[in-house]
Write an enzyme that holds these catalytic residues in place. Structure first.
Site, PDB file in Angstrom:
ATOM      1  N   TYR A  52       2.041   8.063  -6.384  1.00 42.81           N
ATOM      2  CA  TYR A  52       1.216   9.244  -6.615  1.00 42.81           C
ATOM      3  C   TYR A  52       1.658  10.411  -5.728  1.00 42.81           C
ATOM      4  CZ  TYR A  52      -1.317   5.805  -9.191  1.00 42.81           C
ATOM      5  OH  TYR A  52      -1.624   4.811 -10.089  1.00 42.81           O
ATOM      6  N   ALA A 106       0.837  -1.203   0.000  1.00 44.15           N
ATOM      7  CA  ALA A 106       0.000   0.000   0.000  1.00 44.15           C
ATOM      8  C   ALA A 106       0.873   1.254   0.000  1.00 44.15           C
ATOM      9  CB  ALA A 106      -0.938  -0.003   1.202  1.00 44.15           C
ATOM     10  N   PHE A 150       2.138   1.815  -3.455  1.00 47.85           N
ATOM     11  CA  PHE A 150       1.069   2.327  -4.314  1.00 47.85           C
ATOM     12  C   PHE A 150       0.921   3.833  -4.127  1.00 47.85           C
ATOM     13  CE2 PHE A 150      -3.453   3.574  -4.530  1.00 47.85           C
ATOM     14  CZ  PHE A 150      -3.697   3.360  -5.873  1.00 47.85           C
ATOM     15  N   TYR A 151       0.774   4.291  -2.902  1.00 45.41           N
ATOM     16  CA  TYR A 151       0.574   5.713  -2.654  1.00 45.41           C
ATOM     17  C   TYR A 151       1.816   6.531  -3.019  1.00 45.41           C
ATOM     18  CZ  TYR A 151      -3.857   4.605  -0.448  1.00 45.41           C
ATOM     19  OH  TYR A 151      -5.138   4.168  -0.213  1.00 45.41           O
ATOM     20  N   SER A 152       2.991   5.968  -2.827  1.00 47.30           N
ATOM     21  CA  SER A 152       4.231   6.677  -3.188  1.00 47.30           C
ATOM     22  C   SER A 152       4.277   6.995  -4.687  1.00 47.30           C
ATOM     23  CB  SER A 152       5.458   5.843  -2.812  1.00 47.30           C
ATOM     24  OG  SER A 152       5.586   5.752  -1.423  1.00 47.30           O
TER      25      SER A 152
END
Length: 180
Positions: free
Chosen positions: A152, A145, A148-150
């Site tokens: 963006y 997770a 994933f956020y990194s």
């Protein structure tokens, strides 16, 4: 059900969504959608938005491809100041929280997570025009997770534990939609 209007790909949760057999592989998230999302939404605790299978999607995909929740939150000024490299008042700062974001296992690998995240960010940017909000926070529960956020531009506010709180400045989110 009608298709959502631009600019959003999702629409607010409906009671039928909770019974659609959503399964992302994380029991807590599956259980949240099935048992709590509708009532939390109705009570104003967290707004739930659902991405439903469209007429152009393959019929073997589930009715609910994914969902996320939004609410307001506070972030410690010192943590946010470190990420923003800015001087901020000493009290907690207003942020938007993407509390849950999940994609049904049968829809994974189709960039549904990206669609959900961008949809959430669009809603947050729109709301930031009328309420104070210096950024967006998520609580990444796993290394996957966090990766994933990194992708963006979310950055870790702390590397100490899981879940790991991550932050995206509102200006960065706004910039993603500036050409629309």
């Amino acid at each position: 059900m009608s298709e959502p209007q631009f600019p959003y790909a999702t629409s607010p949760i409906e009671p039928a969504d909770a019974k659609a057999g959503f399964s992302c592989g994380n029991r807590a998230l599956d259980d949240y959608l099935a048992r709590h999302a509708v009532s939390n939404d109705a009570d104003g605790i967290g707004r739930a938005y659902v991405l439903r299978r469209s007429l152009v999607d393959p019929p073997h995909l589930p009715l609910v491809l994914g969902f996320y929740t939004l609410s307001m939150a506070l972030a410690e000024s010192t943590q946010v100041a470190g990420v923003l490299d800015a001087k901020l008042p000493g009290y907690p700062m207003p942020v938007a929280l993407i509390g849950r974001l999940a994609v049904d296992q049968r829809a994974q690998g189709r960039r549904v997570g990206e669609r959900l995240l961008l949809d959430a960010l669009r809603r947050i940017v729109d709301a930031s025009a009328i309420l104070g909000c210096i950024g967006v926070v998520v609580d990444a529960k796993t290394e996957d997770a966090a990766r994933f956020y990194s992708k963006y531009d979310f950055v870790s506010m702390s590397k100490v534990s899981w879940p790991r709180r991550m932050f995206l400045p509102i200006g960065t989110a706004r910039g993603a939609f500036s050409e629309d």
